[in-house]
Enzyme design. Structure first.
Site, PDB file in Angstrom:
ATOM      1  CE1 TYR A 241      28.243 -57.351  50.514  1.00  0.00           C
ATOM      2  CE2 TYR A 241      27.527 -55.106  50.978  1.00  0.00           C
ATOM      3  CZ  TYR A 241      27.828 -56.387  51.400  1.00  0.00           C
ATOM      4  OH  TYR A 241      27.707 -56.685  52.735  1.00  0.00           O
ATOM      5  CG  ASP A 269      34.088 -59.787  54.212  1.00  0.00           C
ATOM      6  OD1 ASP A 269      33.328 -59.127  53.467  1.00  0.00           O
ATOM      7  OD2 ASP A 269      34.149 -59.590  55.440  1.00  0.00           O
ATOM      8  CG  HIS A 367      30.335 -59.671  56.027  1.00  0.00           C
ATOM      9  ND1 HIS A 367      30.841 -58.868  55.040  1.00  0.00           N
ATOM     10  CD2 HIS A 367      28.980 -59.595  55.910  1.00  0.00           C
ATOM     11  CE1 HIS A 367      29.845 -58.345  54.342  1.00  0.00           C
ATOM     12  NE2 HIS A 367      28.711 -58.760  54.861  1.00  0.00           N
TER      13      HIS A 367
END
Length: 481
Positions: A241, A269, A367
């Site tokens: 991330y 996403d 996700h």
């Protein structure tokens, strides 16, 4: 210098905020505004012991990484330690804790677990309500999550017969790394919410089968602890991330490189917190269990009051919201030689851009239905990519995750061109229900189902699973009663 509880209690507001974690005292005043979950959760424990709230969702090195040495104030004195130990021992268990303990004592024998659904059912019973709400929650009305799984019902096999399959080999390679099955652990945060050994259970459970584990940036064990738990021949990937500050992101990349992680999966996403209502509501449900249902009083509260982010939303508030193909991928290429995979591709158009950016792979994913509601199921995106841009499969590796619960699901995706498929929630459920052995059980179940499916389709190895062996239909089978 050791601290007394009275001394710590004097630092209980935003002007001077100290907390106790594992019998040590920390000054988090300057960290309040930087905390991903906001300052309110820290201030709730200002001047007192925060260990029970902190440990299930933070890796062991979080304090070292986020606080200066001067903010590590030292241990509690002996009297304070004795007092906290006594308080902890006499603490009354909540109704949810009692329910979970009872369920743990009633788990079925492992030999009666024959499907991933069985593992999920046990996990639902034994998990704390907070953990279950976090793991199973999805965006808005949770339609994308449901459709991820339902999408597999629209694809049927065109099996070939009279082919030799007594020797059936489901092994393959992902980015050149060996795996006994065309599956991997998709990045999933906070496994320690479900079991004290969390991600380490998954690492150790995957080792015998050489199943590759993608470790989340938000893992509840440190990247070093997870690497230390792996076997010498085991492959770990890293789910990045990307922090909005490039220097912070780079520090994270350097750490996992040094620890021996073999690839970077850049998550694209989840740049903003989504609306995961089940997760947001969970503390209210638990509060009502203990103290009774809350009711509205006239004039109380504001119409625009913030309900909070839940456990999930707090994890990504500092992520980079301005990533681009032109800027981010060249930057990532410039700072690491590891293979780069883009995690979170949701349409054919972006798959083309990823190929043009010359990344090593793409993970078709929404996700797990946890971000954009009504995002297409990854299997449907895979099918469209196969039908519209077949040449993409020659330029990079393609994976999918989301909704995979059976070996037949894995085989369908591989037939359509996926190198492998990722599973996130199922590994969380397995380790929550039975620990490390639950992970091994999950892999064993999938191996049996994948090999059985391959044999019945007339495929003795992964290369023999081809697009002409599946057909998309425009109807859904009737669910079993």
């Amino acid at each position: 210098m050791p601290w007394s509880l009275q001394e710590v209690s004097q630092h209980s507001d935003s002007k001077s905020c100290w907390v106790i974690i594992d019998k040590k005292v920390y000054d988090v005043t300057n960290f309040l505004q930087e905390h991903p979950g906001g300052s309110s959760i820290i201030l709730k424990y200002a001047g007192r012991d925060a260990t029970s709230a902190y440990e299930p969702i933070h890796p062991s090195d979080a304090l070292e990484k986020n606080l200066l040495p001067s903010q590590h104030l030292g241990p509690l004195d002996n009297e304070a330690v004795h007092t906290l130990t006594k308080v902890e021992a006499s603490k009354k268990k909540t109704k949810d804790e009692l329910r979970s303990e009872q369920a743990m004592n009633k788990r079925p024998p492992l030999n009666r677990i024959i499907s991933l659904a069985d593992l999920e059912d046990v996990a639902k019973q034994v998990l704390s309500y907070r953990a279950w709400a976090y793991y199973c929650s999805a965006a808005d009305d949770e339609i994308s999550m449901q459709e991820n799984a339902r999408a597999f019902n629209r694809f049927f096999f065109k099996a070939r017969v009279m082919r030799p399959v007594s020797k059936c080999d489901p092994s393959t390679r992902i980015l050149g790394f060996e795996t006994t099955l065309p599956i991997f652990v998709s990045g999933a945060a906070l496994a320690k919410l479900g079991h004290p050994q969390g991600e380490v259970n998954i690492t150790k459970g995957c080792a015998p089968s050489k199943i590759i584990q993608m470790v989340s940036s938000n893992a509840s064990f440190s990247y070093a602890e997870i690497a230390a738990a792996s076997s010498p021949s085991q492959t770990l990937f890293f789910q990045l991330y990307k922090h909005k500050d490039d220097a912070t992101a780079l520090k994270r990349i350097r750490e996992v490189e040094q620890l021996g992680y073999k690839a970077i999966f850049l998550t694209v996403d989840a740049i903003v917190p989504s609306n995961r209502e089940r997760d947001v509501r969970s503390p209210w449900v638990l509060d009502d269990q203990e103290t009774g249902i809350k009711v509205y009083n006239d004039g109380e509260g504001a119409a625009d009051s913030d309900p909070g982010l839940g456990v999930a939303g707090a994890l990504i508030v500092n992520d980079d919201r301005d990533m681009t193909w032109e800027k981010t991928i060249p930057w990532l290429r410039s700072v690491t030689k590891l293979p780069i995979v883009i995690k979170g591709i949701q349409c054919v158009e972006d798959a083309i851009l990823a190929a043009e950016a010359k990344v090593d792979g793409i993970l078709l994913s929404n996700h797990g239905g946890r971000q954009l509601e009504y995002s297409l199921p990854p299997l449907e995106v895979l099918y469209r990519l196969r039908m519209q841009q077949q040449h993409i499969f020659n330029k990079l590796e393609v994976y999918i995750d989301g909704g995979i619960r059976r070996g037949t699901d894995v085989v369908k995706a591989v037939c359509l061109g996926a190198t492998a498929v990722g599973l996130g929630r199922p590994f969380l459920y397995a380790q929550s229900a039975y620990g490390e052995v639950g992970v091994r059980k999950l892999i064993s179940i999938l191996e049996r189902e994948i090999v059985t499916t391959m044999r019945l389709m007339g495929a003795a190895k992964i290369a023999e699973l081809t697009p002409d062996m599946v057909e998309r239909v425009n109807w859904h089978p009737v669910a079993k009663l």
